[in-house]
Enzyme design. Sequence first.
Site, short mmCIF file in Angstrom:
data_model
loop_
_atom_site.label_atom_id
_atom_site.label_comp_id
_atom_site.label_asym_id
_atom_site.label_seq_id
_atom_site.Cartn_x
_atom_site.Cartn_y
_atom_site.Cartn_z
N LYS A 20 0.84 -1.20 0.00
CA LYS A 20 0.00 0.00 0.00
C LYS A 20 0.88 1.26 0.00
O LYS A 20 0.58 2.23 -0.69
CB LYS A 20 -0.95 -0.03 1.21
CG LYS A 20 -2.08 -1.04 1.00
CD LYS A 20 -2.86 -1.38 2.24
CE LYS A 20 -3.78 -2.57 1.93
NZ LYS A 20 -4.50 -3.09 3.09
N GLN B 173 -5.07 -1.82 9.20
CA GLN B 173 -4.87 -3.14 8.59
C GLN B 173 -5.47 -4.23 9.48
O GLN B 173 -5.15 -4.32 10.66
CB GLN B 173 -3.36 -3.37 8.38
CG GLN B 173 -3.03 -4.65 7.66
CD GLN B 173 -3.54 -4.67 6.22
OE1 GLN B 173 -3.39 -3.72 5.46
NE2 GLN B 173 -4.18 -5.77 5.85
N ASP C 133 -11.57 2.04 3.30
CA ASP C 133 -11.85 0.61 3.12
C ASP C 133 -13.36 0.38 2.94
O ASP C 133 -13.78 -0.71 2.58
CB ASP C 133 -11.40 -0.18 4.37
CG ASP C 133 -10.10 -0.93 4.12
OD1 ASP C 133 -9.78 -1.18 2.95
OD2 ASP C 133 -9.44 -1.29 5.12
#
Length: 284
Positions: free
Chosen positions: A52, A96, A119
């Site tokens: 990322k 994460q 997300d």
Amino acid sequence: MANIIDGKAVSAQVKEKIRGEVSELKEKGIEIGLAVVIVGDDPASQVYVRNKEKACELVGFNSYKYALPAETTEEELLALVDKLNNDDRVDGILVQLPLPKHLNDKIIIDNIRPDKDVDAFHPVNVGKIMIGDYSFLPCTPAGVMELIDSTGVEVAGKQCVVIGRSNIVGKPQAMLLLHRSGTVTICHSKTRNLKEICSGADILVAAVGRAKMVTSDYIKEGAVVIDVGMNRDENGKLCGDVDFEDCKEKAGYITPVPGGVGPMTIAMLMKNTLTAGKMHHGID
Ligand code: NDP
């Protein structure tokens, strides 16, 4: 022989387009930032976070990494989320997953500001997807839609089957196909006649987590077959939910694993971050 959908190439195109937009924004003095929070030292998560960061660098975002020790408490993590929620340099926040067992994913996600939740896991964003009025789409299902679009096959009116009903893939995937006027069937571990249902699909998306479960007798001649699965086969090699070798002659279009859906997920994260940044700067 099916056309193989090249996820790396499609994701490179998406990132290139984002890079162009980011550079135009920079000329106007607008910078976009993504904060990535990782707790503990799960090796797979470390790889995802590194990828990322690399993608941020490629498209021109500022990336802010917060690596916290495994013993971080819920209060400490919530305090960081709160700080990032209020940091104007940060347009997107990504925590994460999975978090270490003593931390509750849901509590943490619920505390991310919805307009920074790149997300798209916050209940507000999940609800918006349901009603079709969304800013962000969850990255993997959005990536799948881009791959389907890359084939030129229209979703409207097609029989679409999604195997899997998780909150991060199966359910939102079904909703995105429905928004495009597909006729959608969602299958799961209790589904009867799975093979028969799948073999009627014009578009089949497998998001199960079972190595090579989908064999050629599950698919319709000429179908678009998208494999979200990331599993290890008997030799420890990365493979999908679809038995690629068995299905590649019968499918019309098929994604490989690796090199299919995987690269799209990060590209879509970049797209969501750009959307968040533009929203924060009042740009359409
Ligand atoms: P989950 O384990 O959360 O969900 C799996 C789903 O598959 C469940 O709905 C389950 O049904 C269903 N299922 C399990 N066994 C069967 C079966 N025999 N027949 C039919 N359905 C079955 O997984 P995720 O959705 O998180 O992920 C799915 C796969 O996608 C994994 O391999 C994961 O690694 C991969 N993945 C890949 C990503 C990428 O970027 N490429 C991103 C995210 C995930 P039930 O609900 O009844 O238990």
